[in-house]
Design a protein around this motif. Sequence first.
Motif, PDB file in Angstrom:
ATOM      1  N   UNK A 172       0.824  -1.206   0.000  1.00  0.00           N
ATOM      2  CA  UNK A 172       0.000   0.000   0.000  1.00  0.00           C
ATOM      3  C   UNK A 172       0.860   1.259   0.000  1.00  0.00           C
ATOM      4  N   UNK A 173       1.968   1.218   0.727  1.00  0.00           N
ATOM      5  CA  UNK A 173       2.871   2.379   0.784  1.00  0.00           C
ATOM      6  C   UNK A 173       3.458   2.674  -0.593  1.00  0.00           C
ATOM      7  N   UNK A 174       3.857   1.622  -1.299  1.00  0.00           N
ATOM      8  CA  UNK A 174       4.354   1.825  -2.666  1.00  0.00           C
ATOM      9  C   UNK A 174       3.265   2.408  -3.557  1.00  0.00           C
ATOM     10  N   UNK A 175       2.059   1.861  -3.458  1.00  0.00           N
ATOM     11  CA  UNK A 175       0.973   2.324  -4.310  1.00  0.00           C
ATOM     12  C   UNK A 175       0.619   3.781  -4.035  1.00  0.00           C
ATOM     13  N   UNK A 176       0.560   4.161  -2.760  1.00  0.00           N
ATOM     14  CA  UNK A 176       0.275   5.553  -2.405  1.00  0.00           C
ATOM     15  C   UNK A 176       1.299   6.484  -3.039  1.00  0.00           C
ATOM     16  N   UNK A 177       2.539   5.998  -3.119  1.00  0.00           N
ATOM     17  CA  UNK A 177       3.613   6.803  -3.702  1.00  0.00           C
ATOM     18  C   UNK A 177       3.799   6.556  -5.199  1.00  0.00           C
ATOM     19  N   UNK A 178       2.948   5.734  -5.802  1.00  0.00           N
ATOM     20  CA  UNK A 178       2.974   5.538  -7.247  1.00  0.00           C
ATOM     21  C   UNK A 178       4.184   4.795  -7.765  1.00  0.00           C
ATOM     22  N   UNK A 179       4.653   3.774  -7.035  1.00  0.00           N
ATOM     23  CA  UNK A 179       5.837   3.005  -7.440  1.00  0.00           C
ATOM     24  C   UNK A 179       5.420   1.567  -7.739  1.00  0.00           C
ATOM     25  N   UNK A 180       5.740   1.099  -8.932  1.00  0.00           N
ATOM     26  CA  UNK A 180       5.414  -0.270  -9.328  1.00  0.00           C
ATOM     27  C   UNK A 180       6.673  -1.121  -9.344  1.00  0.00           C
ATOM     28  N   UNK A 181       6.480  -2.429  -9.266  1.00  0.00           N
ATOM     29  CA  UNK A 181       7.614  -3.349  -9.383  1.00  0.00           C
ATOM     30  C   UNK A 181       7.099  -4.740  -9.726  1.00  0.00           C
ATOM     31  N   UNK A 192      10.518   2.043 -20.492  1.00  0.00           N
ATOM     32  CA  UNK A 192      11.007   2.331 -19.137  1.00  0.00           C
ATOM     33  C   UNK A 192      10.560   3.683 -18.591  1.00  0.00           C
ATOM     34  N   UNK A 193      10.415   4.697 -19.449  1.00  0.00           N
ATOM     35  CA  UNK A 193       9.975   5.993 -18.941  1.00  0.00           C
ATOM     36  C   UNK A 193       8.523   5.944 -18.492  1.00  0.00           C
ATOM     37  N   UNK A 194       7.719   5.090 -19.097  1.00  0.00           N
ATOM     38  CA  UNK A 194       6.337   4.921 -18.647  1.00  0.00           C
ATOM     39  C   UNK A 194       6.288   4.278 -17.263  1.00  0.00           C
ATOM     40  N   UNK A 195       7.308   3.516 -16.915  1.00  0.00           N
ATOM     41  CA  UNK A 195       7.413   2.900 -15.591  1.00  0.00           C
ATOM     42  C   UNK A 195       8.135   3.812 -14.602  1.00  0.00           C
ATOM     43  N   UNK A 196       8.368   5.066 -14.983  1.00  0.00           N
ATOM     44  CA  UNK A 196       9.025   6.079 -14.137  1.00  0.00           C
ATOM     45  C   UNK A 196      10.479   5.749 -13.823  1.00  0.00           C
ATOM     46  N   UNK A 197      11.126   4.975 -14.698  1.00  0.00           N
ATOM     47  CA  UNK A 197      12.516   4.601 -14.463  1.00  0.00           C
ATOM     48  C   UNK A 197      13.428   5.832 -14.360  1.00  0.00           C
ATOM     49  N   UNK A 198      13.131   6.857 -15.154  1.00  0.00           N
ATOM     50  CA  UNK A 198      13.945   8.072 -15.102  1.00  0.00           C
ATOM     51  C   UNK A 198      13.748   8.829 -13.797  1.00  0.00           C
ATOM     52  N   UNK A 199      12.521   8.882 -13.300  1.00  0.00           N
ATOM     53  CA  UNK A 199      12.235   9.564 -12.039  1.00  0.00           C
ATOM     54  C   UNK A 199      12.758   8.789 -10.830  1.00  0.00           C
ATOM     55  N   UNK A 224       8.878  13.698 -24.583  1.00  0.00           N
ATOM     56  CA  UNK A 224       7.438  13.441 -24.535  1.00  0.00           C
ATOM     57  C   UNK A 224       7.187  12.039 -23.988  1.00  0.00           C
ATOM     58  N   UNK A 225       6.604  11.966 -22.789  1.00  0.00           N
ATOM     59  CA  UNK A 225       6.138  10.712 -22.217  1.00  0.00           C
ATOM     60  C   UNK A 225       4.697  10.939 -21.780  1.00  0.00           C
ATOM     61  N   UNK A 226       3.770  10.433 -22.550  1.00  0.00           N
ATOM     62  CA  UNK A 226       2.354  10.754 -22.325  1.00  0.00           C
ATOM     63  C   UNK A 226       1.708   9.866 -21.268  1.00  0.00           C
ATOM     64  N   UNK A 227       2.258   8.662 -21.053  1.00  0.00           N
ATOM     65  CA  UNK A 227       1.697   7.730 -20.079  1.00  0.00           C
ATOM     66  C   UNK A 227       2.744   7.419 -19.007  1.00  0.00           C
ATOM     67  N   UNK A 228       2.286   7.283 -17.772  1.00  0.00           N
ATOM     68  CA  UNK A 228       3.169   6.887 -16.679  1.00  0.00           C
ATOM     69  C   UNK A 228       2.368   6.105 -15.635  1.00  0.00           C
ATOM     70  N   UNK A 299       7.490  13.285  -5.514  1.00  0.00           N
ATOM     71  CA  UNK A 299       8.849  12.957  -5.946  1.00  0.00           C
ATOM     72  C   UNK A 299       9.024  13.038  -7.445  1.00  0.00           C
ATOM     73  N   UNK A 300       7.924  13.171  -8.201  1.00  0.00           N
ATOM     74  CA  UNK A 300       8.055  13.340  -9.644  1.00  0.00           C
ATOM     75  C   UNK A 300       8.878  14.583  -9.948  1.00  0.00           C
TER      76      UNK A 300
END
Length: 302
Positions: A172-181, A192-199, A224-228, A299-300
Motif C-alpha cells: 500500500x505504501x508503494x501504491x500511495x507513492x505511485x511506485x510499481x515493481x 522504461x519511462x512509462x514505468x518512471x525509471x527516469x524519475x 514526450x512521455x504521455x503515459x506513466x 517525488x516526480x
Amino acid sequence: MRMPVKFTRFFSTTLYKPKLELLGHRSLIKIQGDGAYDYCQGLMTNDIFRLQTEKSLFTLLLNSKGRVLYDCLIYKMDDHLLLECDKDDASDLVKYFKIYLLRRKLDINILDDICVWALFSSKPITMEFNSVSVFNDPRIPILGQRIISDKTSGIRNEIFLDERDNKLTYQQWRYINGVSEGSELLKGQSFPLEMNCDYLNGISFNKGCYIGQELTARTYHTGVTRKRIMPLIFDETPIGLDLNTDIYCESELNTKRPPGKLRGLCGKVGIALLRIDECLKAQQLVVGGFKAKTFVPDWWKT
C-alpha cells in the motif's frame, strides 16, 4: 505528498509510523566472478559502475525493442553482487542472464536461504543493525531501507517498533507513492519511462550501449512521455478487479479508447498506467464500475 484535500483523512498520522515487513514475494540472485560489472553494464539501463562508490542501484532490463522485461534492485557486497527481483521472475531472470554469459566465468544463482525486509516510514530512517546488511532504497528516500538477512536472523530482536496502530502494508505504501515493481510492470509492452525509471534513478543516459538503449534514448530526448505509472485512490474498496482492467474518465465512459489500465490493487489504493494529462483533468476515474482519482506524487521531477 501532493494530493487533494479530501484524501487527507485516509492518510492519518498513525499510518506513518516506521514499520518493518518481510517481503516474501521477493528473491535474491547472486552474481559472482571476474567481470561481473562489465557483464551487467551491457544488459541494464543504469550505470553499474556507480556501485564502486554507492551501495545500491535500481535498474531495468529491456528487450531489443526497448520494452521492459524485468526490474531489479542491485546491492554491492564484498565480493559479489546481489540482485533483488520479484520471486515469480527469479528463475526466468537467471535463464536470461545465462543466455548472455558466453565464455564469462560467472556464477549466477538464486539464494533460497536469504530473505529481504523493508523498513519504511513517511520520513527517511537511519538505523544500525549488527547481524544484517542494510541498504537505502535507491529509488526514492521515502521507500526506506532494504534489509538482507538469513532466515534464522532474529532481526526483530534488534529493533523495537510500535506497530500496533500501523495498518499500512509496504505494498500500500508503494501504491500511495505511485511506485510499481515486479508483475505490476507491463512486461514486454511498456517503455522504461512509462514505468518512471527516469524519475526513480533507474537509468543512465551517459553510460553507452545496452540492450534496448537506442529507443530509450530517443524517447527521452524527444521529451514526450504521455503515459506513466500513477497512484489511484478509490472511494470504496473495490472487489473482483483484475490486472489490466480498463480505466475510463467518468465524463467519457466507454466512448473512446480507455486512457489507462489498472496494474495493482491493495485495499482502497492501487496503481495504474495512465495518460497523464487526460486523467489529471478528469473529475473522476472509473475502474470496473468503481470510482477513483489520481494525483502527481511529490517525488516526480516535474
